[in-house]
Write an enzyme that holds these catalytic residues in place. Sequence first.
Site, short mmCIF file in Angstrom:
data_model
loop_
_atom_site.label_atom_id
_atom_site.label_comp_id
_atom_site.label_asym_id
_atom_site.label_seq_id
_atom_site.Cartn_x
_atom_site.Cartn_y
_atom_site.Cartn_z
N ASP A 124 0.54 -10.19 -6.21
CA ASP A 124 0.63 -11.05 -5.03
C ASP A 124 -0.19 -12.30 -5.33
OD1 ASP A 124 -2.03 -10.45 -4.79
OD2 ASP A 124 -1.87 -9.49 -2.83
N ASP B 40 6.58 -2.95 -1.27
CA ASP B 40 5.27 -2.43 -1.67
C ASP B 40 4.52 -2.14 -0.40
OD1 ASP B 40 4.50 -5.37 -1.06
OD2 ASP B 40 2.59 -4.35 -1.32
#
Lengths: 387, 387
Positions: A103, A282
Amino acid sequence: MFIFADIEGLFMKFDLKGKDQGSKARAGVITTDHGTIETPIFMPVGTVASVKGVHQRELKEDINPDIILGNTYHLYLRPKTEILEKAGGLHKFMNWDRNILTDSGGFQVYSLSGRRKIKEEGVKFKSHIDGSYHVFTPENVMDIQRTIGADIIMAFDECTPYPCDYRYAKSSMHRTHRWLDRCVSRFNNTPSKYGYEQTLFPIVQGSTYKDLRLQSAEYIANVGAEGNAIGGLSVGEPAEEMYEMTDIVCSVLPEDKPRYLMGVGTPINILENIALGVDMFDCVMPTRNARNGMLFTAHGTINIKNKKWEDDFSPIDEMGITFVDTYYTKAYLRHLFAANEYLGKQIATIHNLGFYLWLVREARKHILAGDFYEWKNKMVKQMDKRL
Amino acid sequence: MFIFADIEGLFMKFDLKGKDQGSKARAGVITTDHGTIETPIFMPVGTVASVKGVHQRELKEDINPDIILGNTYHLYLRPKTEILEKAGGLHKFMNWDRNILTDSGGFQVYSLSGRRKIKEEGVKFKSHIDGSYHVFTPENVMDIQRTIGADIIMAFDECTPYPCDYRYAKSSMHRTHRWLDRCVSRFNNTPSKYGYEQTLFPIVQGSTYKDLRLQSAEYIANVGAEGNAIGGLSVGEPAEEMYEMTDIVCSVLPEDKPRYLMGVGTPINILENIALGVDMFDCVMPTRNARNGMLFTAHGTINIKNKKWEDDFSPIDEMGITFVDTYYTKAYLRHLFAANEYLGKQIATIHNLGFYLWLVREARKHILAGDFYEWKNKMVKQMDKRL
């Protein structure tokens, strides 16, 4: 706006293998330099270069995901990018030779509320470890992710809270778009570091406002990235609102690129979003809840701490998806939690991740068989129970 | 005094396979209903039905001990004997089909100093979990260990502290002998519960006083048990004093029965005591120290938390005894400890236990080859370093 297809050749391949008849669900295969990823996929979260409590060997052989996730914010602070660079990147550092996605730190910045300041240039924040000050900008976040070396890296965005005032959501979205342009520019002007390619996914924002989501999805679609993400959901809004936003955004994002819904969610959330056309997920839920004694199964959730399991010597899960399910009993696992033995958390984590991966693999099979919609409806009902 | 050979036929077999030329070290094979145990052996400690942080599968396949240890005091309190009985004993409860030895709770009582009261009848103590009061007597400790169902169970003794006043050491030793008689009597008058035999080891006490140790060893030898233990050492006395006591006691305990030195110790302590004729060991050191970041290797100890390992990308241990040694680097393991990730403790635990088991297996090879003494002296020197 920068368009990267114009600047660089595509590296990541996405092949659509099949579509469901009764929904918008798709099955595909992503190919990168670290191998293939069958979609829909759930990516276990390995925040600081470790999926908490799970050996990489178990992750590979027992849980078997094609891709895992790392957190830029955490890795930047520890072990620090300098160490990751010396190691030759995160794959080598943690000995994981399959795909990794990082991320951008955007979400972490959002959750540091009170310890960060957002400006046009970037975000100043205070480390949760030692209180030191740091700055993330679209540019340095690209550099950091180049150094971490994930296969798929994320644009630097702001993840708005829920609920979010329309004016703030709109101005934040526009800033996220401007930041995206800076990310794309930096990404295109820097090479990958370790001999394999990386690709950048932009992120759709816009809170729970349909017009903003549409506008953002169009902006993101126009960038021409090899995959696209949907951020800012699963932050407290009702599930129905999440599904509505996903549906709108998926109608705009290109059909021939994978779609990644960030931070989602429960097994039910995942199936519902697959039905809307999402390919990648996720979430910390399977791992975090495992550590609190909550098990997900195909027939509902189990709070293994309950006294009712004290003398239940049946296997943890008759389905036996991972070895722990039949190797240990409910009574034994309950005992480990009662005695605060870490092995309990390890067992529950492997069980939950194994179940999440089973769920997306089953979803894929049903999409390819064309009966995903019926199966999904059955599973949603079946999983919505406490055992 | 009760002699059990008179009352029951022997069940445990101990075959001496070889003796070292330069020392009193021996190599043997113990056979019980749960299989064979090659000696010298180190028994990993699985206090509450779990070797902390290690899956039973890893314990079996990667560390591979023939026997592990459980703690009666802890198991009695949690999950409680009632649950273990319902499960069909500890082996089934934790899914471990090899040998198990349980201590008697004597050592735990000793470490509960201030929360226990010793009388002739037994010991009243306060649970460390909920403050509730309980009583251990020689009789109920036999019953509890019958129910836990270990293959080898231990007599209820008092482990004296170090230093210990001579008069107290003497009176405590005599009480331990009287308790032993009550243990033997109870043991002989109760059946095993789960279709396999159990055997009872008596324990030599006597603090660090040669005459008391001699007297106690003679008393214990006369019981005619299938194996004998040495307790009350490794409680703070200098290593030389420990070796002196072991030496005296081993000269009295029968040659044809295994000798178990309780709670010992460092890798060096283990080799030195093997040289004196000890066959069995247990200790929390490899597991507890692992959780604090201390690794034992054939070339010395490593404090993996040290900054010096931060960018050392060499394997944890080139020897590669267990998979973790070459699967992960020192820098990665150091990072996991710095970031307080539990995987670090898991890795270090597997490494240390793997090393301890390697050490006793190597010792066995060298005993059988007749060159144990020279090898031991080399290893003691080599391991006495900080890396």
